[in-house]
Design a protein around this motif. Structure first.
Motif, PDB file in Angstrom:
ATOM      1  N   ASP A  60      37.646  32.165  37.046  1.00 55.87           N
ATOM      2  CA  ASP A  60      37.781  32.654  35.050  1.00 55.87           C
ATOM      3  C   ASP A  60      36.501  31.011  34.664  1.00 55.87           C
ATOM      4  OD1 ASP A  60      38.674  34.985  35.473  1.00 55.87           O
ATOM      5  OD2 ASP A  60      41.114  34.473  35.460  1.00 55.87           O
ATOM      6  N   VAL A 281      40.433  33.739  28.551  1.00 55.56           N
ATOM      7  CA  VAL A 281      39.534  33.905  29.350  1.00 55.56           C
ATOM      8  C   VAL A 281      37.162  34.183  28.626  1.00 55.56           C
ATOM      9  CG1 VAL A 281      37.755  34.639  31.310  1.00 55.56           C
ATOM     10  CG2 VAL A 281      40.911  34.011  30.966  1.00 55.56           C
ATOM     11  N   SER A 284      34.573  35.098  33.557  1.00 56.12           N
ATOM     12  CA  SER A 284      34.673  35.377  34.497  1.00 56.12           C
ATOM     13  C   SER A 284      33.537  35.875  35.606  1.00 56.12           C
ATOM     14  CB  SER A 284      36.337  36.165  34.845  1.00 56.12           C
ATOM     15  OG  SER A 284      36.631  36.029  35.915  1.00 56.12           O
ATOM     16  N   ARG A 296      37.331  41.430  32.548  1.00 57.01           N
ATOM     17  CA  ARG A 296      38.259  39.639  31.889  1.00 57.01           C
ATOM     18  C   ARG A 296      37.431  38.939  30.715  1.00 57.01           C
ATOM     19  NH1 ARG A 296      42.579  38.775  34.607  1.00 57.01           N
ATOM     20  NH2 ARG A 296      42.230  36.326  34.807  1.00 57.01           N
TER      21      ARG A 296
END
Length: 302
Positions: A60, A281, A284, A296
């Protein structure tokens, strides 16, 4: 060469140079703006391990909000050279709350009994106790006196307790002993505390137990050594009966409770070491396959 042609060539050269200088100034402006943005507003970090799983995964890339506490201002060259630095902050536009995920400089880069600033080592953990809190762990569950909100990853805490009760802790490589590794305070990671988190201006009595708990913080604040002779406490060669803290301190833990090098093992985090609050985030990448984890992208960190 005719003067007219020469003038045309000269004019073209000046036009090209003018465009180049404009582009150069724009590039410099962008670089300066990006540096100011990184110092005062937001920064990016890549997560290298699974100690915050499932909240954050290895691979991440996160955005860190510096406005919450105010960006840090200090002499970066002195810090790189390992010299003592004074850290100042810009005005804060918020405050840290329990369960916030923070990025900070790991406070023990050289040895476990000496706090120090290392700009090359950053950790990301969850803040489970604030300055002025009394924190403890009972049967692996995190608690703050007077707070009924669950702290940290409760499911992982319960899993740790089940593993320990089943006698399988060695199978998972779990280290049970915890901060401050002192016979006067015999704590482990499932029964820990109570530990008071000092707040700036707090005045505490200096006794053998408090020396064990707060030695690292006091020695870092004073740049002096703390000694215990019987029940007498000395700071270098001066007897002290009380100590007034100069900084705020926090307790940080990883969400992957059975695999996290956090405050249960190394103790108090000084406020000047905090970079900011992890908020999202932004990218990722699965380290095993190099594939982007699209689900993500822009995920909020909670």
């Amino acid at each position: 060469m005719e003067s007219g042609n020469f003038d045309k060539i000269k004019k073209r050269v000046f036009v090209v140079m003018d465009k180049f200088m404009n582009l150069f100034l724009i590039a410099c402006g962008i670089i300066v703006f990006w540096i100011l943005l990184q110092v005062t507003t937001i920064a990016t970090f890549r997560i290298p391990s699974d100690s915050m799983d499932p909240t954050l995964l290895a691979g991440d890339n996160i955005l860190v909000n510096k406005w919450v506490m105010g960006g840090r201002i200090f002499n970066i060259w002195d810090a790189i050279d390992g010299k003592e630095v004074k850290i100042l902050r810009l005005p804060a536009l918020g405050k840290i709350k329990r369960n916030d995920v923070l990025v900070f400089n790991f406070p023990y880069p050289a040895q476990w009994d000496s706090i120090g600033l290392n700009l090359m080592t950053y950790f990301v953990k969850r803040c489970v106790a604030l300055p002025g809190d009394t924190f403890e762990i009972r049967n692996a569950r995190y608690k703050v006196r007077g707070c009924d909100v669950p702290l940290g990853n409760a499911e992982a805490q319960d899993e740790l307790m089940r593993v320990v009760e089943s006698g399988r802790k060695t199978d998972y490589g779990i280290v049970m002993s915890g901060y401050p590794y002192n016979g006067l305070v015999d704590w482990d990671i499932i029964n820990f505390g109570p530990l008071y988190l000092p707040s700036r201006g707090d005045d505490i009595e200096m006794n053998p137990k408090h020396v064990a708990l707060y030695r690292n913080a006091i020695e870092w604040e004073q740049n002096k050594k703390l000694f215990l002779r019987g029940d007498t406490v000395l700071l270098n060669d001066s007897v002290i009966r009380n100590y007034r803290f100069k900084e705020n301190y926090y307790f940080m833990t990883g969400d992957k409770v059975m695999n996290s090098q956090d405050s249960r093992y190394w103790g108090l985090l000084p406020e000047p070491f905090i970079v900011g609050k992890a908020v999202r985030v932004w990218k990722s990448v699965d380290r095993g396959t190099d594939e982007i984890r699209w689900k993500r992208i822009l995920k909020q960190i909670e």
